[in-house]
Design a protein around this motif. Structure first.
Motif, PDB file in Angstrom:
ATOM      1  N   UNK A 219       0.914  -1.212   0.130  1.00 36.68           N
ATOM      2  CA  UNK A 219      -0.110  -0.129   0.191  1.00 36.68           C
ATOM      3  C   UNK A 219       0.907   1.065   0.152  1.00 36.68           C
ATOM      4  N   UNK A 220       2.006   1.085   0.736  1.00 39.47           N
ATOM      5  CA  UNK A 220       3.104   2.250   0.788  1.00 39.47           C
ATOM      6  C   UNK A 220       3.473   2.463  -0.607  1.00 39.47           C
ATOM      7  N   UNK A 221       3.742   1.414  -1.099  1.00 39.50           N
ATOM      8  CA  UNK A 221       4.583   1.569  -2.631  1.00 39.50           C
ATOM      9  C   UNK A 221       3.343   2.152  -3.682  1.00 39.50           C
ATOM     10  N   UNK A 222       1.964   1.675  -3.477  1.00 40.96           N
ATOM     11  CA  UNK A 222       1.095   1.875  -4.263  1.00 40.96           C
ATOM     12  C   UNK A 222       0.776   3.695  -4.186  1.00 40.96           C
ATOM     13  N   UNK A 223       0.839   4.031  -3.164  1.00 42.56           N
ATOM     14  CA  UNK A 223       0.530   5.415  -2.861  1.00 42.56           C
ATOM     15  C   UNK A 223       1.711   6.300  -3.112  1.00 42.56           C
ATOM     16  N   UNK A 224       2.985   5.857  -2.682  1.00 46.24           N
ATOM     17  CA  UNK A 224       4.266   6.649  -3.330  1.00 46.24           C
ATOM     18  C   UNK A 224       4.227   6.912  -4.792  1.00 46.24           C
ATOM     19  N   UNK A 225       3.922   5.491  -5.401  1.00 44.95           N
ATOM     20  CA  UNK A 225       3.801   5.859  -6.832  1.00 44.95           C
ATOM     21  C   UNK A 225       2.934   6.668  -7.526  1.00 44.95           C
ATOM     22  N   UNK A 226       1.734   6.938  -6.862  1.00 45.96           N
ATOM     23  CA  UNK A 226       0.663   7.619  -7.236  1.00 45.96           C
ATOM     24  C   UNK A 226       1.223   9.196  -7.111  1.00 45.96           C
ATOM     25  N   UNK A 227       1.895   9.363  -5.739  1.00 43.15           N
ATOM     26  CA  UNK A 227       2.357  10.626  -5.356  1.00 43.15           C
ATOM     27  C   UNK A 227       3.686  11.143  -6.409  1.00 43.15           C
ATOM     28  N   UNK A 228       4.433   9.956  -6.874  1.00 48.09           N
ATOM     29  CA  UNK A 228       5.648  10.311  -7.590  1.00 48.09           C
ATOM     30  C   UNK A 228       5.088  10.728  -9.117  1.00 48.09           C
ATOM     31  N   UNK A 229       3.953  10.086  -9.538  1.00 54.22           N
ATOM     32  CA  UNK A 229       3.263  10.474 -10.834  1.00 54.22           C
ATOM     33  C   UNK A 229       2.967  11.762 -10.891  1.00 54.22           C
ATOM     34  N   UNK A 230       2.155  12.023  -9.769  1.00 52.40           N
ATOM     35  CA  UNK A 230       1.663  13.537  -9.641  1.00 52.40           C
ATOM     36  C   UNK A 230       2.731  14.362  -9.740  1.00 52.40           C
ATOM     37  N   UNK A 231       3.787  14.375  -8.889  1.00 53.96           N
ATOM     38  CA  UNK A 231       4.886  15.198  -8.883  1.00 53.96           C
ATOM     39  C   UNK A 231       5.465  15.223 -10.265  1.00 53.96           C
ATOM     40  N   UNK A 232       5.922  14.068 -10.890  1.00 56.87           N
ATOM     41  CA  UNK A 232       6.382  14.132 -12.300  1.00 56.87           C
ATOM     42  C   UNK A 232       5.816  14.732 -13.119  1.00 56.87           C
ATOM     43  N   UNK A 233       4.340  14.571 -13.123  1.00 51.58           N
ATOM     44  CA  UNK A 233       3.529  15.360 -14.511  1.00 51.58           C
ATOM     45  C   UNK A 233       3.390  16.614 -14.046  1.00 51.58           C
ATOM     46  N   UNK A 240      11.855   8.915 -12.835  1.00 54.29           N
ATOM     47  CA  UNK A 240      12.909   8.431 -12.062  1.00 54.29           C
ATOM     48  C   UNK A 240      13.834   9.859 -11.655  1.00 54.29           C
ATOM     49  N   UNK A 241      13.365  10.761 -12.082  1.00 57.48           N
ATOM     50  CA  UNK A 241      14.126  12.125 -11.589  1.00 57.48           C
ATOM     51  C   UNK A 241      13.307  12.588 -10.317  1.00 57.48           C
ATOM     52  N   UNK A 266      19.749   4.942   2.313  1.00 62.25           N
ATOM     53  CA  UNK A 266      21.070   5.136   1.298  1.00 62.25           C
ATOM     54  C   UNK A 266      20.344   5.919   0.130  1.00 62.25           C
ATOM     55  N   UNK A 267      21.232   6.933  -0.287  1.00 61.64           N
ATOM     56  CA  UNK A 267      20.927   7.480  -1.504  1.00 61.64           C
ATOM     57  C   UNK A 267      19.791   8.540  -1.354  1.00 61.64           C
ATOM     58  N   UNK A 268      19.239   8.691  -0.248  1.00 63.35           N
ATOM     59  CA  UNK A 268      18.176   9.619  -0.025  1.00 63.35           C
ATOM     60  C   UNK A 268      18.780  11.154   0.161  1.00 63.35           C
ATOM     61  N   UNK A 269      19.885  11.212   0.803  1.00 66.00           N
ATOM     62  CA  UNK A 269      20.542  12.454   1.066  1.00 66.00           C
ATOM     63  C   UNK A 269      20.886  13.344  -0.191  1.00 66.00           C
ATOM     64  N   UNK A 270      19.963  13.700  -1.143  1.00 63.90           N
ATOM     65  CA  UNK A 270      20.097  14.318  -2.019  1.00 63.90           C
ATOM     66  C   UNK A 270      18.939  15.439  -2.103  1.00 63.90           C
ATOM     67  N   UNK A 271      19.482  16.917  -2.327  1.00 64.15           N
ATOM     68  CA  UNK A 271      18.625  18.046  -2.165  1.00 64.15           C
ATOM     69  C   UNK A 271      17.210  17.796  -2.471  1.00 64.15           C
ATOM     70  N   UNK A 272      16.899  17.522  -3.805  1.00 64.94           N
ATOM     71  CA  UNK A 272      15.590  17.328  -4.333  1.00 64.94           C
ATOM     72  C   UNK A 272      14.779  16.345  -3.505  1.00 64.94           C
TER      73      UNK A 272
END
Length: 402
Positions: A219-233, A240-241, A266-272
């Motif tokens: 469920x977390x993956x599903x919600x994160x994916x929807x959030x990511x798609x909204x951000x990307x659009x 991936x950006x 790991x790899x989360x410590x990026x400004x974006x």
């Protein structure tokens, strides 16, 4: 052969496009390809459309023309056959723009695999092997968004459709001669169904590594994916950006409850990403509060037996030899996953509600029965001539009546 004096045109006005669409409709058949860029945007940017009829070659400039609705209407017209090569991404663009797919598509890459060419075969190699014509590859790194286009770029783009109708005609003759026209029609229909399904289904279900997640993490993956798609659009950037697939799944699995937990990944410590930390934590909290009966179901997992890899290898060898003799490309017939599905289906008692693709349609006619006979021990392999084009025989086991 294609006439080098065929009319070539750059279509850059709505009036020119309307005239071209009328010509295509009158022709009833055309070669179709696109050039697009998808590296740094949410959806692919359509840069060129290439068209070939018997009389004309044309490049449509979407940047100049603007409204392409008339063109998409003729693509979707059931009275018009659309001839393409490796049409997956082009059909995806069509589906994105129109919400529909044409019903009359002839993909020369698929058709070639059904009559003995290798699969998947590039257009350059297909043109070379079928017509003995060499296509240049000088513009493979072109940024098709830039204008003006050079004559060399236009010719390169037109080469993608220049020979499609001629190749399709030859392949149709071969398909008919081998009695495989229905195979091609079945495969084209299945191909379009897969394009539509891939466009319609939830993207998150295709994330790598979901099998390691429990239902709450799913469920977390599903919600994160929807959030990511909204951000990307919203930003018009590739998914991936915003958040890489592997990091998205790692966050879903960990389900961090605080910024400190999130930043420990790991790899989360990026400004974006750090700037989006609170949004991500809010999504995780929503997943945590989702009622149990509303959580996604786990994806089915299959535990292969200890001898599965050996049996799969044997089936693969049998299928490869069978396909060589039948003059059909093995990769078009089945993947390793298809063979494993066949094995599981056989071991489960061959249930009708889980019939594998290798036991249906033209694949079932071609090799389904043979593969089951291998599983039953009713067929064996024998080396007949190591130096021959057909070095191995797949034949009935001694003492076994078929």
């Amino acid at each position: 052969m294609v006439d080098d004096s065929m009319e070539e045109a750059l279509i850059s006005t709505p009036a020119q496009l309307r005239e071209l669409v009328g010509h295509i409709r009158d022709s009833g058949r055309f070669g179709f390809d696109t050039e697009f860029v998808s590296e740094d945007t949410f959806e692919p940017v359509l840069c060129l459309i290439q068209v070939a009829t018997r009389e004309r070659l044309a490049v449509v400039d979407p940047q100049a023309v603007g409204d392409l609705s008339g063109f998409w209407e003729v693509v979707l017209d059931p009275a018009v056959e659309v001839v393409m090569h490796a049409a997956g991404e082009d059909m995806r663009i069509c589906h994105l723009r129109t919400g529909s797919l044409p019903v009359r598509v002839f993909d020369v890459q698929i058709a070639a695999g059904l009559v003995g060419y290798s699969y998947p075969l590039s257009l350059v190699n297909l043109v070379s092997q079928s017509l003995r014509v060499s296509l240049p590859g000088s513009e493979t790194r072109t940024d098709w968004r830039r204008r003006p286009l050079t004559p060399a770029q236009l010719r390169y783009a037109l080469d993608d459709v220049r020979y499609l109708l001629e190749i399709a005609d030859a392949l149709k003759e071969e398909l008919a001669a081998k009695g495989r026209t229905s195979w091609a029609e079945e495969e084209f229909t299945d191909f379009l169904h897969k394009v539509a399904k891939r466009s319609d289904e939830d993207r998150w279900r295709r994330l790598p590594g979901l099998n390691s997640l429990n239902r709450r993490a799913l469920e977390a993956a599903r919600r994160l994916s929807a959030w990511r798609e909204d951000e990307a659009r919203h930003a018009n950037r590739p998914l991936r950006h915003v958040l890489r697939d592997d990091l998205l799944v790692a966050i879903a699995k960990r389900q961090p409850a605080s910024r400190r937990d999130l930043e420990a990944l790991r790899d989360f410590n990026r400004p974006a990403l750090l700037n989006r930390a609170q949004s991500i934590l809010a999504v995780i909290e929503q997943a945590r509060l989702t009622p149990e009966d509303m959580l996604p179901d786990l994806s089915p997992r299959f535990e292969d037996g200890p001898g599965a890899s050996t049996v799969t290898s044997l089936l693969s060898a049998a299928l490869g030899q069978w396909c060589v003799r039948a003059e059909v490309a093995t990769p078009l017939v089945a993947t390793v996953g298809d063979l494993k599905h066949l094995i599981r289906w056989y071991l489960d008692g061959s249930p009708d509600d889980d019939r594998p693709s290798l036991m249906t349609g033209w694949r079932g006619d071609l090799c389904g029965g043979m593969l089951v006979e291998v599983l039953e021990g009713r067929r064996t392999f024998r080396v007949v001539d190591p130096a021959s084009e057909f070095p191995v025989a797949v034949e009935s086991a001694p003492g076994i009546e078929r």
